[in-house]
Motif scaffolding. Structure first.
Motif, mmCIF file in Angstrom:
data_model
loop_
_atom_site.group_PDB
_atom_site.id
_atom_site.type_symbol
_atom_site.label_atom_id
_atom_site.label_comp_id
_atom_site.label_asym_id
_atom_site.label_seq_id
_atom_site.Cartn_x
_atom_site.Cartn_y
_atom_site.Cartn_z
ATOM 1 N N ASN A 93 -4.111 14.909 9.768
ATOM 2 C CA ASN A 93 -4.743 15.401 8.542
ATOM 3 C C ASN A 93 -3.765 16.187 7.675
ATOM 4 N N ASP A 94 -2.818 16.869 8.283
ATOM 5 C CA ASP A 94 -1.800 17.575 7.496
ATOM 6 C C ASP A 94 -0.862 16.599 6.790
ATOM 7 N N THR A 95 -0.517 15.516 7.480
ATOM 8 C CA THR A 95 0.501 14.588 6.964
ATOM 9 C C THR A 95 -0.088 13.514 6.063
ATOM 10 N N ARG A 108 1.782 -0.409 6.090
ATOM 11 C CA ARG A 108 2.758 0.653 5.861
ATOM 12 C C ARG A 108 2.239 1.997 6.370
ATOM 13 N N VAL A 109 0.976 2.293 6.087
ATOM 14 C CA VAL A 109 0.378 3.538 6.572
ATOM 15 C C VAL A 109 0.448 3.602 8.093
ATOM 16 N N THR A 110 0.121 2.493 8.756
ATOM 17 C CA THR A 110 0.156 2.463 10.214
ATOM 18 C C THR A 110 1.565 2.715 10.728
ATOM 19 N N ILE A 129 5.480 6.666 13.325
ATOM 20 C CA ILE A 129 6.661 7.541 13.302
ATOM 21 C C ILE A 129 6.251 8.986 13.565
ATOM 22 N N MET A 130 5.182 9.433 12.898
ATOM 23 C CA MET A 130 4.725 10.809 13.091
ATOM 24 C C MET A 130 4.308 11.058 14.533
ATOM 25 N N SER A 183 0.352 5.007 18.457
ATOM 26 C CA SER A 183 -0.170 4.318 17.279
ATOM 27 C C SER A 183 -1.680 4.527 17.207
ATOM 28 N N LEU A 184 -2.237 4.186 16.062
ATOM 29 C CA LEU A 184 -3.683 4.118 15.886
ATOM 30 C C LEU A 184 -4.050 2.675 15.566
ATOM 31 N N TRP A 185 -5.222 2.250 16.057
ATOM 32 C CA TRP A 185 -5.713 0.924 15.708
ATOM 33 C C TRP A 185 -6.881 1.097 14.746
ATOM 34 N N LEU A 186 -6.662 0.656 13.510
ATOM 35 C CA LEU A 186 -7.677 0.768 12.468
ATOM 36 C C LEU A 186 -8.521 -0.499 12.451
#
Length: 339
Positions: free
Chosen positions: A121-123, A176-178, A183-184, A204-207
């Motif tokens: 949420n910060d990034t 790109r967002v993923t 990286i974060m 990673s996150l899976w959207l």
């Protein structure tokens, strides 16, 4: 009184396994299978079957919004809000392919999830608002509804990630967002600590599952029992307060009960877990349901089993049990009749 049991995974999907239920003591289930009227139809995913049962178009349903609505302690989404599942996953290389493992393999602590959600949420405040309903189930309320199609998590687990990327008008943006999220996460202290401890990374996150809560859901029966947030969300979308599966309560009012003991073992071809699930269902459900039919407390039972080989539907009334010429039928005998 009417009872409808939904049992995704009851039909073992592995066609190469001979007699998957062999040796199990399942007399109540076999009695139900032998005396009921059986019908098989085309294979159906459990989610699609349930969406259709609640009068929803499976192609238009948001899995994320329904699952979010079904969470116990995460509050209720506001009307019209769009949601994405943003589930934590682990990516690793296998035979030159990047393979996805879901959160069930990661053993994520609540503190780890909270720290990573705060960092997201910060990034990525411009992307939307992230939250974790549980350490394994995360969500994103996007700042703008995505114009992209996402692959459901269960269809991506264990498969090369490159075959399951988003598609659609702004798919490149979400890819790109993923990548930026990866990286974060890679550089976050939570993952550095996990790496030092030899634990798998949450990298990673899976959207997936985008959309909002449907306004037109209708339950097929007045009461719904289910454990999973997806089905509990369906019930709430239809204006019903879902209950935890309980055979005593289910026999007091017409009830739809979704029992998912077998779904994940069938998906992952985990035969031992599937057999253990069958034994548990025999003790906890088939025996009391059969007894209720014998004593007349239950008039009609419908058992539906959506699956990848076929979709099974069994209908049984109390008077069917008196047909002495009908014999119990084993689950493996039923398997042998399937394509």
């Amino acid at each position: 009184m009417h009872l409808h049991l939904v049992l995704p995974g009851l039909l073992w999907p592995g066609t190469q396994t001979a007699d998957p239920a062999g040796g199990l003591d399942l007399p109540a289930l076999e009695r139900l299978l032998g005396h009921g009227r059986l019908r098989t139809s085309a294979p159906t995913g459990a989610d699609d079957w349930l969406h259709a049962a609640f009068a929803l178009d499976p192609q238009q349903v948001s899995a994320a919004a329904l699952r979010r609505l079904g969470e116990e302690d995460a509050g209720t989404p506001s009307g019209g809000a769009d949601w994405l599942c943003a589930d934590p996953v682990g990516l690793s290389f296998a035979r030159e392919h990047l393979i996805l493992a879901d959160a069930s393999t990661l053993d994520i602590a609540a503190g780890e999830a909270a720290a990573l959600i705060d960092a997201l949420n910060d990034t990525f405040a411009d992307v939307g608002r992230f939250e974790a309903a549980t350490p394994e189930r995360w969500y994103l309320r996007p700042a703008e509804p995505p114009a992209a199609r996402f692959v459901p998590l269960l269809q991506a687990v264990g498969r090369p990630v490159a075959r399951s990327l988003p598609e659609g008008a702004d798919a490149s943006r979400w890819q790109r967002v993923t990548s930026e999220i990866q990286i974060m996460l890679h550089n976050h202290p939570v993952n550095r600590a996990r790496e030092e401890a030899g634990r798998p990374l949450i990298n990673s996150l899976w959207l997936w599952g985008g959309g909002h809560v449907p306004a037109s859901a209708r339950s097929p029966l007045p009461a719904v029992q289910a454990a999973s947030p997806e089905v509990r969300g369906l019930a709430r979308a239809a204006g019903i307060d879902p209950r935890t599966p309980n055979p005593i309560d289910a026999l007091t009012t017409p009830t739809l009960v979704v029992l998912e003991h077998l779904a994940r073992p069938a998906l992952h071809l985990d035969l031992d877990a599937w057999r253990n699930g069958l034994a548990a269902l025999e003790r906890e459900w088939y025996v009391p349901v059969l007894d209720a039919l014998k004593t007349g407390r239950l008039k009609t039972l419908i058992l539906s089993a959506p699956g990848t080989r076929a979709t099974l539907e069994l209908t049984l009334s109390a008077r069917n049990l008196w047909k002495f010429w009908q014999r119990p039928r084993s689950l493996d005998a039923l398997h042998k009749t399937l394509p």
